[in-house]
Design a protein around this motif. Structure first.
Motif, mmCIF file in Angstrom:
data_model
loop_
_atom_site.group_PDB
_atom_site.id
_atom_site.type_symbol
_atom_site.label_atom_id
_atom_site.label_comp_id
_atom_site.label_asym_id
_atom_site.label_seq_id
_atom_site.Cartn_x
_atom_site.Cartn_y
_atom_site.Cartn_z
ATOM 1 N N ALA A 44 -58.405 -13.323 31.491
ATOM 2 C CA ALA A 44 -59.459 -13.158 32.319
ATOM 3 C C ALA A 44 -60.485 -13.914 32.355
ATOM 4 C CB ALA A 44 -59.876 -11.733 31.862
ATOM 5 N N GLN A 45 -60.550 -14.626 33.865
ATOM 6 C CA GLN A 45 -61.515 -15.379 34.131
ATOM 7 C C GLN A 45 -62.952 -15.063 34.089
ATOM 8 O OE1 GLN A 45 -60.747 -18.949 34.086
ATOM 9 N NE2 GLN A 45 -59.115 -17.767 33.257
ATOM 10 N N THR A 46 -63.263 -13.675 34.396
ATOM 11 C CA THR A 46 -64.601 -13.229 34.413
ATOM 12 C C THR A 46 -64.660 -12.281 33.205
ATOM 13 O OG1 THR A 46 -64.700 -13.949 36.829
ATOM 14 C CG2 THR A 46 -66.215 -11.929 35.781
ATOM 15 N N ILE A 47 -65.543 -12.441 32.283
ATOM 16 C CA ILE A 47 -65.749 -11.441 31.248
ATOM 17 C C ILE A 47 -67.382 -11.289 31.344
ATOM 18 C CG2 ILE A 47 -65.623 -10.847 28.966
ATOM 19 C CD1 ILE A 47 -63.113 -12.727 28.600
ATOM 20 N N ASP A 48 -67.689 -10.449 31.863
ATOM 21 C CA ASP A 48 -69.226 -10.086 32.042
ATOM 22 C C ASP A 48 -69.456 -9.127 30.749
ATOM 23 O OD1 ASP A 48 -69.641 -11.749 34.132
ATOM 24 O OD2 ASP A 48 -69.342 -10.144 35.749
ATOM 25 N N ALA A 49 -70.875 -9.198 30.573
ATOM 26 C CA ALA A 49 -71.413 -8.413 29.449
ATOM 27 C C ALA A 49 -72.678 -7.867 29.735
ATOM 28 C CB ALA A 49 -71.460 -8.957 27.979
ATOM 29 N N LEU A 50 -73.193 -6.564 29.582
ATOM 30 C CA LEU A 50 -74.300 -6.046 29.999
ATOM 31 C C LEU A 50 -75.234 -5.642 28.759
ATOM 32 C CD1 LEU A 50 -76.049 -5.139 32.294
ATOM 33 C CD2 LEU A 50 -74.914 -2.943 32.102
ATOM 34 N N GLU A 51 -76.561 -6.164 28.562
ATOM 35 C CA GLU A 51 -77.296 -5.694 27.420
ATOM 36 C C GLU A 51 -78.672 -5.447 27.928
ATOM 37 O OE1 GLU A 51 -78.686 -4.201 24.252
ATOM 38 O OE2 GLU A 51 -76.561 -4.653 24.096
ATOM 39 N N LEU A 52 -79.403 -4.426 27.444
ATOM 40 C CA LEU A 52 -80.677 -3.897 27.534
ATOM 41 C C LEU A 52 -81.794 -4.611 26.679
ATOM 42 C CD1 LEU A 52 -82.858 -2.548 29.495
ATOM 43 C CD2 LEU A 52 -82.276 -0.293 28.191
ATOM 44 N N ASP A 53 -81.328 -4.561 25.532
ATOM 45 C CA ASP A 53 -82.443 -5.013 24.477
ATOM 46 C C ASP A 53 -82.394 -6.594 24.353
ATOM 47 O OD1 ASP A 53 -83.849 -4.196 21.670
ATOM 48 O OD2 ASP A 53 -82.525 -6.266 21.307
ATOM 49 N N ASP A 54 -83.865 -6.936 24.458
ATOM 50 C CA ASP A 54 -84.135 -8.502 24.648
ATOM 51 C C ASP A 54 -83.447 -9.307 23.727
ATOM 52 O OD1 ASP A 54 -85.607 -7.559 26.553
ATOM 53 O OD2 ASP A 54 -87.719 -7.813 25.692
ATOM 54 N N ASN A 55 -83.626 -8.932 22.313
ATOM 55 C CA ASN A 55 -83.029 -9.916 21.286
ATOM 56 C C ASN A 55 -81.437 -9.959 21.164
ATOM 57 O OD1 ASN A 55 -85.670 -10.483 20.114
ATOM 58 N ND2 ASN A 55 -85.713 -8.856 19.197
ATOM 59 N N ALA A 56 -81.128 -8.582 21.473
ATOM 60 C CA ALA A 56 -79.389 -8.688 21.468
ATOM 61 C C ALA A 56 -79.004 -9.467 22.606
ATOM 62 C CB ALA A 56 -78.912 -7.053 21.547
ATOM 63 N N TYR A 57 -79.584 -9.227 23.836
ATOM 64 C CA TYR A 57 -79.222 -10.048 25.028
ATOM 65 C C TYR A 57 -79.334 -11.754 24.675
ATOM 66 C CZ TYR A 57 -79.993 -12.904 29.019
ATOM 67 O OH TYR A 57 -79.990 -13.870 30.066
ATOM 68 N N GLU A 58 -80.358 -12.011 23.929
ATOM 69 C CA GLU A 58 -80.421 -13.305 23.569
ATOM 70 C C GLU A 58 -79.204 -13.740 22.664
ATOM 71 O OE1 GLU A 58 -84.452 -14.254 22.403
ATOM 72 O OE2 GLU A 58 -85.249 -13.635 24.459
ATOM 73 N N GLN A 59 -79.260 -12.999 21.761
ATOM 74 C CA GLN A 59 -78.280 -13.288 20.850
ATOM 75 C C GLN A 59 -76.600 -13.182 21.150
ATOM 76 O OE1 GLN A 59 -78.613 -11.645 16.564
ATOM 77 N NE2 GLN A 59 -78.346 -14.012 16.283
ATOM 78 N N ALA A 60 -76.368 -12.328 21.833
ATOM 79 C CA ALA A 60 -74.985 -12.330 22.603
ATOM 80 C C ALA A 60 -74.915 -13.676 23.452
ATOM 81 C CB ALA A 60 -74.851 -11.111 23.632
ATOM 82 N N THR A 61 -75.938 -13.985 24.204
ATOM 83 C CA THR A 61 -75.682 -15.202 25.336
ATOM 84 C C THR A 61 -75.482 -16.211 24.155
ATOM 85 O OG1 THR A 61 -77.235 -14.236 26.676
ATOM 86 C CG2 THR A 61 -77.002 -16.695 26.646
ATOM 87 N N GLU A 62 -76.348 -16.390 23.039
ATOM 88 C CA GLU A 62 -76.011 -17.590 22.255
ATOM 89 C C GLU A 62 -74.292 -17.347 21.419
ATOM 90 O OE1 GLU A 62 -78.009 -19.431 18.043
ATOM 91 O OE2 GLU A 62 -78.720 -17.750 19.131
ATOM 92 N N ASN A 63 -74.028 -16.233 21.176
ATOM 93 C CA ASN A 63 -72.840 -16.215 20.716
ATOM 94 C C ASN A 63 -71.794 -16.720 21.531
ATOM 95 O OD1 ASN A 63 -73.480 -15.375 18.063
ATOM 96 N ND2 ASN A 63 -73.646 -13.198 18.649
ATOM 97 N N PHE A 64 -71.877 -16.323 22.962
ATOM 98 C CA PHE A 64 -70.924 -16.558 23.937
ATOM 99 C C PHE A 64 -70.999 -18.389 24.080
ATOM 100 C CE2 PHE A 64 -71.347 -12.528 26.471
ATOM 101 C CZ PHE A 64 -70.955 -11.524 25.467
ATOM 102 N N GLU A 65 -72.060 -18.788 24.142
ATOM 103 C CA GLU A 65 -72.096 -20.291 24.405
ATOM 104 C C GLU A 65 -71.476 -20.928 23.286
ATOM 105 O OE1 GLU A 65 -76.338 -20.585 24.957
ATOM 106 O OE2 GLU A 65 -76.099 -20.191 27.108
ATOM 107 N N ASP A 66 -71.472 -20.529 22.077
ATOM 108 C CA ASP A 66 -71.240 -21.306 20.825
ATOM 109 C C ASP A 66 -69.457 -20.791 20.590
ATOM 110 O OD1 ASP A 66 -73.769 -21.894 20.147
ATOM 111 O OD2 ASP A 66 -73.819 -20.600 18.673
ATOM 112 N N SER A 67 -68.882 -19.964 21.477
ATOM 113 C CA SER A 67 -67.601 -19.797 21.284
ATOM 114 C C SER A 67 -66.720 -20.482 22.077
ATOM 115 C CB SER A 67 -67.300 -18.328 21.823
ATOM 116 O OG SER A 67 -67.385 -18.324 23.328
#
Length: 242
Positions: free
Chosen positions: A61-84
């Motif tokens: 899949a070329q588009t894998i979007d995620a949704l997160e409301l919590d500020d800290n979880a959103y920032e950490q998920a974004t970091e985990n995505f970028e590091d992958s």
């Protein structure tokens, strides 16, 4: 800071997330069918981002979007995505599901969610953890309604919920035009009760008139740390020691 949780092909930092890596999320990420070759995927309530990352590993899949409301979880998920290895295919939105569903016009071939599920009248003093664990933060009605709007006509919706809520969730989904096509009931050991239900849905009109869902059962352990072959085969591409 705690060490990242290391999977075979990616790592998860989770020190800022209320909901840590758990069996439920990994089960869902490994179990969900990709037979319809989804081009676009949405992970609702991504937390650490583990399910989205598992699907990036498993799919094209070329588009894998995620949704997160919590500020800290959103920032950490974004970091985990970028590091992958799949950072160019992964994107996390910082928004409430209601707002996201109202504003987004796109539809997804696969929508997946490990939603909050504790409904009991017990709260901790950790607001973020409460939000991650309690259904009131994302009621099943909202999850199903948003999914019905955001899911492509021939798309698949996959979710893991407490088994005691299985029939309620199916009834709620059927009101929105979604019918179960696959159900796996999960229990910890051969003698324990079923605790979780893995469910896959499609729109009713995309299924034959007299269809019936495929139903089976998954046992995680024969005994403590003695994992069943079925469970090992399901998660062996992710856990280091499987």
């Amino acid at each position: 800071m705690s060490s990242p949780f290391q999977f075979k092909e990616f790592a998860i930092k989770q020190d800022r997330c209320a909901a840590k890596i758990g069996t439920d999320g990994v089960l869902l990420g490994a179990w969900t069918s990709l037979n319809h070759n989804p081009e676009s995927i949405l992970d609702i309530g991504t937390g650490t981002g583990v399910i989205a990352l598992m699907l990036a590993q498993r799919s094209y899949a070329q588009t894998i979007d995620a949704l997160e409301l919590d500020d800290n979880a959103y920032e950490q998920a974004t970091e985990n995505f970028e590091d992958s290895p799949w950072g160019d295919r992964l994107f996390c939105y910082h928004a409430h599901l209601y707002e996201f569903a109202a504003e987004i016009d796109d539809v997804y071939d696969l929508i997946i969610s490990n939603p909050p599920f504790y409904e009991e009248d017990y709260k901790t003093k950790n607001t973020a953890r409460d939000r991650a664990r309690f259904e009131e933060a994302m009621p099943f009605e909202l999850l199903v309604g948003a999914t019905a709007k955001l899911l492509a006509t021939n798309g698949v919706f996959a979710v893991i919920i407490p088994s005691k809520r299985e029939q309620d969730f199916i009834a709620l989904s059927e009101k929105a035009g979604l019918v179960p096509i696959r159900i796996t009931r999960v229990k910890g050991t051969p003698t324990s009760i079923v605790k979780r239900s893995l469910l896959e849905f499609r729109f009713r009109e995309s299924e034959p008139q007299n269809y019936s869902p495929v139903i089976d059962e998954l046992t995680i352990e024969n005994a403590r740390h003695d994992y069943t072959n079925d469970y090992r085969n399901l998660v062996k591409n992710f856990y280091l020691k499987m």
